[in-house]
Write a protein that holds these residues in place. Structure first.
Motif, mmCIF file in Angstrom:
data_model
loop_
_atom_site.group_PDB
_atom_site.id
_atom_site.type_symbol
_atom_site.label_atom_id
_atom_site.label_comp_id
_atom_site.label_asym_id
_atom_site.label_seq_id
_atom_site.Cartn_x
_atom_site.Cartn_y
_atom_site.Cartn_z
ATOM 1 N N ALA A 58 -3.138 -8.727 5.226
ATOM 2 C CA ALA A 58 -2.685 -7.746 5.653
ATOM 3 C C ALA A 58 -3.367 -6.379 5.034
ATOM 4 C CB ALA A 58 -1.169 -7.643 5.212
ATOM 5 N N ILE A 59 -3.906 -6.486 3.729
ATOM 6 C CA ILE A 59 -4.900 -5.189 3.268
ATOM 7 C C ILE A 59 -5.934 -5.366 4.083
ATOM 8 C CG2 ILE A 59 -6.266 -4.761 1.254
ATOM 9 C CD1 ILE A 59 -4.089 -6.270 -0.389
ATOM 10 N N ALA A 60 -6.925 -6.399 4.370
ATOM 11 C CA ALA A 60 -7.781 -6.237 5.192
ATOM 12 C C ALA A 60 -7.846 -5.421 6.611
ATOM 13 C CB ALA A 60 -8.702 -7.424 5.495
ATOM 14 N N ILE A 61 -6.507 -5.976 7.332
ATOM 15 C CA ILE A 61 -6.093 -5.473 8.686
ATOM 16 C C ILE A 61 -5.819 -4.055 8.537
ATOM 17 C CG2 ILE A 61 -4.248 -5.741 10.330
ATOM 18 C CD1 ILE A 61 -4.005 -8.536 9.986
ATOM 19 N N ARG A 62 -5.121 -3.684 7.578
ATOM 20 C CA ARG A 62 -4.653 -2.016 7.333
ATOM 21 C C ARG A 62 -6.071 -1.191 7.165
ATOM 22 N NH1 ARG A 62 -0.936 1.712 8.160
ATOM 23 N NH2 ARG A 62 -0.552 3.003 6.598
ATOM 24 N N LEU A 98 2.727 -0.449 0.472
ATOM 25 C CA LEU A 98 3.351 -1.702 0.655
ATOM 26 C C LEU A 98 4.197 -1.643 1.676
ATOM 27 C CD1 LEU A 98 3.587 -2.069 -3.325
ATOM 28 C CD2 LEU A 98 1.881 -2.887 -1.916
ATOM 29 N N SER A 99 4.886 -0.914 2.057
ATOM 30 C CA SER A 99 5.906 -1.091 3.229
ATOM 31 C C SER A 99 5.051 -1.168 4.529
ATOM 32 C CB SER A 99 6.872 0.225 3.320
ATOM 33 O OG SER A 99 5.993 1.380 3.747
ATOM 34 N N ALA A 100 3.998 -0.744 4.740
ATOM 35 C CA ALA A 100 3.049 -0.811 5.710
ATOM 36 C C ALA A 100 2.478 -2.209 5.805
ATOM 37 C CB ALA A 100 1.863 0.052 6.072
ATOM 38 N N LEU A 101 2.055 -2.875 4.580
ATOM 39 C CA LEU A 101 1.525 -4.222 4.408
ATOM 40 C C LEU A 101 2.839 -5.083 4.808
ATOM 41 C CD1 LEU A 101 -0.522 -3.855 1.093
ATOM 42 C CD2 LEU A 101 -1.428 -3.903 3.457
ATOM 43 N N TRP A 102 3.819 -4.816 4.406
ATOM 44 C CA TRP A 102 4.914 -5.774 4.706
ATOM 45 C C TRP A 102 5.235 -5.897 6.147
ATOM 46 C CZ3 TRP A 102 7.461 -9.796 3.689
ATOM 47 C CH2 TRP A 102 8.722 -10.086 4.237
ATOM 48 N N ARG A 103 5.107 -4.775 6.772
ATOM 49 C CA ARG A 103 5.478 -4.488 8.316
ATOM 50 C C ARG A 103 4.409 -5.424 9.001
ATOM 51 N NH1 ARG A 103 7.151 0.853 7.227
ATOM 52 N NH2 ARG A 103 5.219 1.811 7.738
ATOM 53 N N ILE A 104 3.171 -5.528 8.473
ATOM 54 C CA ILE A 104 1.944 -6.130 9.099
ATOM 55 C C ILE A 104 2.560 -7.727 8.884
ATOM 56 C CG2 ILE A 104 -0.341 -7.106 8.881
ATOM 57 C CD1 ILE A 104 -0.988 -4.171 8.041
ATOM 58 N N ILE A 105 2.808 -8.016 7.872
ATOM 59 C CA ILE A 105 3.274 -9.324 7.233
ATOM 60 C C ILE A 105 4.450 -9.927 8.404
ATOM 61 C CG2 ILE A 105 3.962 -11.081 5.719
ATOM 62 C CD1 ILE A 105 2.306 -9.456 3.787
#
Length: 230
Positions: free
Chosen positions: A136-140, A153-160
């Motif tokens: 998720a970090i790499a994608i973000r 972190l909220s954006a990372l969670w939305r990716i997951i």
């Protein structure tokens, strides 16, 4: 998602031998830390190309300066995420060493063992969380090109959470690729440099596919100047 293509897409490029050879060279240079940013930067470019549906050929090994900078930024992001675990591990080691010198009775030894257990458990748990967040970090970062956005972190969670089942498969298949890459040491040792780079390509393709299939319909992840992150 096509879960088989990431393992073979690189061989569809007519120049794949030369491109993977160069990638293997940078993996070798990673032993001396020099090559790591180039390898990571190349992986970022693969994520972006696959996310855009352009995975018919591998990126060219041009604009090395940009690849180095992009990879270095991702490396710094990863270091910052891992820093709490490193600090916890270091501080607990110093504390436990002092505690070991101070405790000589059975009660002190039992307390010492308990502290060791919980400290190691916390470090292991944090390391696991970071491992789960890594795609998720790499994608973000790849899709925003923004350093600060990678820490949302909220954006990372939305990716997951866009498709949790597919995300877990991305993690599993990335792990499988890394295990296969480890077998490269059997091929006269130097084979591991080629298989390690192949593993980076597999993981990058999986991440790009994940974005294209489950996130491309959401508000754009690119960050315009002055715009909020995600």
């Amino acid at each position: 998602m096509d879960y088989g293509k990431p393992f073979t897409f690189m061989f569809e490029d007519r120049d794949w031998v030369a491109k993977i050879l160069i990638g293997a060279l940078f993996v070798f240079l990673s032993i001396f830390l020099v090559g790591i940013p180039f390898v990571l930067g190349y992986g970022i470019e693969v994520i972006r190309r696959v996310a855009a549906g352009r995975d018919e050929v591998l990126p060219a090994w041009d604009d090395l300066g940009d690849k180095f900078v992009q990879g270095l930024i991702l490396l710094v992001i990863g270091f910052i995420f891992s820093l709490p675990g490193l600090l916890l591990s270091g501080c607990s080691s110093l504390f436990l060493r002092s505690l070991a010198d101070a405790t000589r009775n059975d009660a002190g030894s039992a307390f010492f063992a308990l502290v060791i257990f919980f400290a190691n458990a916390l470090v292991a748990l944090y390391s696991l969380i970071i491992s789960l967040l890594t795609p998720a970090i790499a994608i973000r970062y790849a899709m925003t090109r923004d350093f600060g956005a990678a820490f949302n972190l909220s954006a990372l969670w939305r990716i997951i959470n866009a498709n949790l089942g597919a995300y877990i498969l991305v993690l599993i298949l990335s792990w499988v690729a890394s295990v296969i890459a480890g077998l490269g040491v059997i091929v006269c040792v130097i084979g591991v440099f080629f298989t390690a780079f192949w593993s980076v390509l597999v993981t990058a393709h999986l991440s790009g596919q994940y974005y294209r299939n489950f996130l491309s319909g959401t508000p754009p992840m690119t960050v315009e100047p002055g715009a909020p992150a995600f």
